[in-house]
Design an enzyme around this catalytic site. Structure first.
Site, mmCIF file in Angstrom:
data_model
loop_
_atom_site.group_PDB
_atom_site.id
_atom_site.type_symbol
_atom_site.label_atom_id
_atom_site.label_comp_id
_atom_site.label_asym_id
_atom_site.label_seq_id
_atom_site.Cartn_x
_atom_site.Cartn_y
_atom_site.Cartn_z
ATOM 1 N N ILE A 63 7.884 6.430 17.290
ATOM 2 C CA ILE A 63 7.572 7.156 16.055
ATOM 3 C C ILE A 63 6.348 8.055 16.228
ATOM 4 O O ILE A 63 6.394 9.241 15.922
ATOM 5 C CB ILE A 63 7.338 6.188 14.868
ATOM 6 C CG1 ILE A 63 8.479 5.168 14.768
ATOM 7 C CG2 ILE A 63 7.169 6.956 13.555
ATOM 8 C CD1 ILE A 63 9.837 5.730 14.419
ATOM 9 N N ASP A 102 4.347 0.199 12.312
ATOM 10 C CA ASP A 102 3.157 -0.493 11.789
ATOM 11 C C ASP A 102 3.081 -1.952 12.244
ATOM 12 O O ASP A 102 2.020 -2.556 12.205
ATOM 13 C CB ASP A 102 3.150 -0.453 10.253
ATOM 14 C CG ASP A 102 3.177 0.957 9.764
ATOM 15 O OD1 ASP A 102 2.111 1.534 9.586
ATOM 16 O OD2 ASP A 102 4.286 1.503 9.595
ATOM 17 N N ARG A 144 -4.595 10.742 4.570
ATOM 18 C CA ARG A 144 -3.504 11.710 4.768
ATOM 19 C C ARG A 144 -2.421 11.609 3.702
ATOM 20 O O ARG A 144 -1.768 12.593 3.368
ATOM 21 C CB ARG A 144 -2.792 11.419 6.098
ATOM 22 C CG ARG A 144 -3.470 11.763 7.332
ATOM 23 C CD ARG A 144 -2.517 11.479 8.476
ATOM 24 N NE ARG A 144 -1.343 12.347 8.386
ATOM 25 C CZ ARG A 144 -1.275 13.538 8.926
ATOM 26 N NH1 ARG A 144 -2.271 14.013 9.614
ATOM 27 N NH2 ARG A 144 -0.189 14.271 8.784
ATOM 28 N N ASP A 191 -5.201 12.693 13.517
ATOM 29 C CA ASP A 191 -5.746 11.335 13.475
ATOM 30 C C ASP A 191 -5.406 10.599 14.754
ATOM 31 O O ASP A 191 -4.903 11.189 15.707
ATOM 32 C CB ASP A 191 -5.287 10.580 12.225
ATOM 33 C CG ASP A 191 -3.782 10.383 12.178
ATOM 34 O OD1 ASP A 191 -3.135 10.497 13.233
ATOM 35 O OD2 ASP A 191 -3.263 10.108 11.090
ATOM 36 N N LYS A 217 0.832 -1.207 0.000
ATOM 37 C CA LYS A 217 0.000 0.000 0.000
ATOM 38 C C LYS A 217 0.863 1.252 0.000
ATOM 39 O O LYS A 217 0.664 2.163 -0.807
ATOM 40 C CB LYS A 217 -0.887 -0.004 1.263
ATOM 41 C CG LYS A 217 -1.518 1.350 1.566
ATOM 42 C CD LYS A 217 -2.419 1.303 2.780
ATOM 43 C CE LYS A 217 -1.758 1.603 4.098
ATOM 44 N NZ LYS A 217 -1.430 3.012 4.327
ATOM 45 N N ASN A 218 1.846 1.273 0.920
ATOM 46 C CA ASN A 218 2.596 2.514 1.107
ATOM 47 C C ASN A 218 3.619 2.774 0.003
ATOM 48 O O ASN A 218 4.257 3.815 -0.010
ATOM 49 C CB ASN A 218 3.253 2.539 2.493
ATOM 50 C CG ASN A 218 2.194 2.717 3.572
ATOM 51 O OD1 ASN A 218 1.041 3.059 3.267
ATOM 52 N ND2 ASN A 218 2.572 2.476 4.816
HETATM 53 N N1 EPU Z 1 6.845 14.138 11.356
HETATM 54 C C1 EPU Z 1 6.995 15.468 11.693
HETATM 55 N N2 EPU Z 1 7.008 16.389 10.687
HETATM 56 C C2 EPU Z 1 6.861 16.042 9.388
HETATM 57 C C3 EPU Z 1 6.701 14.686 9.044
HETATM 58 C C4 EPU Z 1 6.699 13.744 10.061
HETATM 59 O O1 EPU Z 1 7.118 15.810 12.854
HETATM 60 O O2 EPU Z 1 6.874 16.940 8.534
HETATM 61 C C5 EPU Z 1 6.834 13.125 12.426
HETATM 62 C C6 EPU Z 1 5.490 12.423 12.514
HETATM 63 O O3 EPU Z 1 4.572 13.159 13.292
HETATM 64 C C7 EPU Z 1 5.861 11.120 13.137
HETATM 65 C C8 EPU Z 1 7.241 10.827 12.531
HETATM 66 O O4 EPU Z 1 7.729 12.087 12.074
HETATM 67 O O5 EPU Z 1 6.001 11.256 14.523
HETATM 68 C C9 EPU Z 1 7.235 9.836 11.405
HETATM 69 O O6 EPU Z 1 6.365 10.220 10.365
HETATM 70 P P1 EPU Z 1 6.621 9.834 8.849
HETATM 71 O O7 EPU Z 1 6.585 11.096 8.052
HETATM 72 O O8 EPU Z 1 7.811 8.971 8.742
HETATM 73 O O9 EPU Z 1 5.332 8.962 8.510
HETATM 74 P P2 EPU Z 1 4.301 9.132 7.331
HETATM 75 O O10 EPU Z 1 5.000 9.356 6.043
HETATM 76 O O11 EPU Z 1 3.246 10.105 7.734
HETATM 77 C C10 EPU Z 1 4.322 6.592 6.720
HETATM 78 C C11 EPU Z 1 3.314 5.501 6.536
HETATM 79 C C12 EPU Z 1 2.754 5.056 7.876
HETATM 80 C C13 EPU Z 1 3.913 4.605 8.742
HETATM 81 C C14 EPU Z 1 4.960 5.724 8.861
HETATM 82 C C15 EPU Z 1 6.191 5.336 9.646
HETATM 83 C C16 EPU Z 1 2.325 5.979 4.397
HETATM 84 C C17 EPU Z 1 1.119 6.393 3.642
HETATM 85 N N3 EPU Z 1 2.216 5.980 5.725
HETATM 86 O O12 EPU Z 1 3.627 7.692 7.311
HETATM 87 O O13 EPU Z 1 1.918 3.938 7.605
HETATM 88 O O14 EPU Z 1 3.429 4.270 10.006
HETATM 89 O O15 EPU Z 1 5.379 6.130 7.552
HETATM 90 O O16 EPU Z 1 6.828 4.278 9.035
HETATM 91 O O17 EPU Z 1 3.353 5.631 3.822
HETATM 92 C C18 EPU Z 1 -0.132 2.722 7.629
HETATM 93 O O18 EPU Z 1 0.221 2.142 6.610
HETATM 94 O O19 EPU Z 1 -1.162 2.390 8.261
HETATM 95 C C19 EPU Z 1 0.652 3.843 8.136
HETATM 96 C C20 EPU Z 1 0.173 4.662 9.041
#
Ligand code: EPU
Length: 415
Positions: free
Chosen positions: A326, A304, A92, A116, A22-23
């Site tokens: 995280i 995850d 998101r 969320d 998915k991701n």
């Molecule tokens: N963060 C910030 N600022 C930012 C971006 C992130 O503070 O600008 C913080 C977040 O709040 C969090 C941490 O950094 O505490 C990690 O966030 P990250 O950006 O790595 O996660 P994401 O891109 O929002 C993706 C996956 C998630 C998965 C995370 C961590 C997708 C669509 N989502 O989210 O997957 O948990 O990486 O590996 O790729 C899921 O599949 O159910 C899911 C939630």
């Protein structure tokens, strides 16, 4: 209204096909905006989040056709660069269209994602990084309005290896003028998949799989056909089912090389895992032993996986300490597990899970994709019936979870 009905089950036996990640699929779909013409993606899972991304692309004037696990994305010369709140609110990950839109057409209007269940999830690193490449942003009526005459390559140092920020910056940098270096880039396998897709489109990227990505901007990218990598989180879900039910499973198409830390943990708990020609096979003979777990960016243990590991700990021998590094608020499903008789004490980022012999079936609620799937697994380890409501959360990330589990002997139905 939408529910899973689960009965205590086990042992499991047979083969499950692991679908596309998915991701990764969602990001490749966004990246297809970078090239005019027809991109085809193979091994795309049939899940709600993909359907939402299709709607988002269509809202921008892109033609999308889906047949089974293949989607054809026909990107016109003119794109309407708007990601409306009605779609961003539902997913998101829509925010990843920001980078491709700014680099391809210099404009983007993307609704600001709300909060969320994971706690506050800022996107400051995405925006700061894109600003360093020359984009400017204004904020009005809940939207982020981005502009960029021509993005210019530069060095961006991420404060934290954010998956989404790395992806947005990578997709912006491939069409920027000059060289971009992303330091402290996230290294998740899905980012490697995105980088390989961009390479095939004609991008110049060095350091794939490392925390330093070096991108030489090009002026144009071409549409391609590309196959999405296997979903390591889906594979982990079936391993967790095996952990609580016992038995023997073959995960066809799984990529053990993307799941090393998880497999080490499961082996430490007593699962036997072995790579084979078609993916991975795993066996559980006895009740597993508890271990401590701590989530970290890749190659650490993915956040995850945590709901699945917590569920496995609920019925393991001994006690394990779980630390979330995280997301601040990713523990809400614990209250649901406690309703099922789990012995868990959670405080802040930590939880201590003391294993019990069996859980006890109860009505519970899915709050997000992974938490919902973890409750289905908990139901397999419970006496009597577990009814998981709000099952639509699970459909966002799983293609036929009930059918795949049933095919290996679990008693799960979707109503
Ligand atoms: N963060 C910030 N600022 C930012 C971006 C992130 O503070 O600008 C913080 C977040 O709040 C969090 C941490 O950094 O505490 C990690 O966030 P990250 O950006 O790595 O996660 P994401 O891109 O929002 C993706 C996956 C998630 C998965 C995370 C961590 C997708 C669509 N989502 O989210 O997957 O948990 O990486 O590996 O790729 C899921 O599949 O159910 C899911 C939630």
């Amino acid at each position: 209204m939408d529910k899973f009905l689960v009965q205590g089950s086990g042992p499991l036996n047979g083969e499950v096909r692991i679908g596309g990640a998915k991701n990764s699929a969602l990001k490749l779909m966004a990246a297809s905006l970078l090239a005019e013409g027809s991109t085809s993606l193979l091994n795309v899972p049939d899940i709600t989040d993909v359907a939402i991304m299709i709607e988002l692309l269509e809202a921008m004037g892109v033609r999308v056709q889906r047949e089974g696990h293949r989607i054809d994305i026909d990107v016109p010369a003119e794109i309407d660069p708007v990601a409306p709140y009605s779609l961003v609110e539902r997913m998101r990950a829509s925010i990843v269209v920001l980078g491709p839109l700014l680099s391809r057409i210099g404009r983007a209007q993307v609704a600001m994602p709300g909060g969320d269940d994971f706690g506050s999830r800022p996107i400051d690193m995405h925006l700061q990084g894109l600003e360093q490449l020359g984009a400017t942003f204004s904020y009005e009526h809940g939207d982020i309005n981005g502009r960029a005459e021509q993005l210019l390559g530069t060095e961006v140092f991420l404060e934290f290896p954010s998956v989404g920020a790395t992806e947005n910056l990578l997709m912006a940098a491939v069409l920027a003028e000059g060289t971009t270096v992303i330091e402290n880039a996230a290294r998740e396998p899905e980012i490697g998949d995105l980088a390989n897709f961009l390479l095939k489109m004609g991008a110049l990227i060095d350091g794939i799989g490392t925390s330093r990505l070096r991108i030489e901007g090009v002026t144009v990218l071409r549409p391609v056909t590309y196959e999405v990598i296997a979903d390591r989180i889906e594979a982990a879900t079936y391993l967790a089912a095996l952990a609580v039910c016992g038995g023997e499973l073959r995960l066809q198409g799984a990529r053990p090389d993307h799941m090393e830390m998880l497999l080490r943990k499961l082996e430490e708990m007593g699962m036997a895992c072995q790579e084979n020609d078609s993916g991975l096979e795993a066996k559980v003979r006895d009740r597993l032993k508890a271990v401590d777990i701590s989530t970290l960016p890749y190659p650490g243990l993915a956040t995850d996986y945590k709901p699945f590991l917590v569920t496995a700990l609920c019925v393991s021998h001994g006690a394990g300490m779980v630390t979330e590094n995280i997301f601040a608020g990713r523990f809400r499903y614990i209250d649901e597990l406690v309703r099922m008789g789990a012995e868990i004490r959670a405080e802040g980022r930590h939880a201590v899970v003391r294993g019990v012999e069996r859980l006890s079936g109860a009505p519970v609620r899915a709050h997000d994709i992974r938490a919902g799937a973890a409750l289905v697994i908990a139901g397999l380890a419970a006496d009597g019936e577990t009814v998981i409501s709000d099952a639509h959360h699970v459909d966002r990330g799983y293609e036929d979870l009930a059918g795949k589990l049933s095919s290996v002997g679990a008693q799960v139905t979707r109503v």
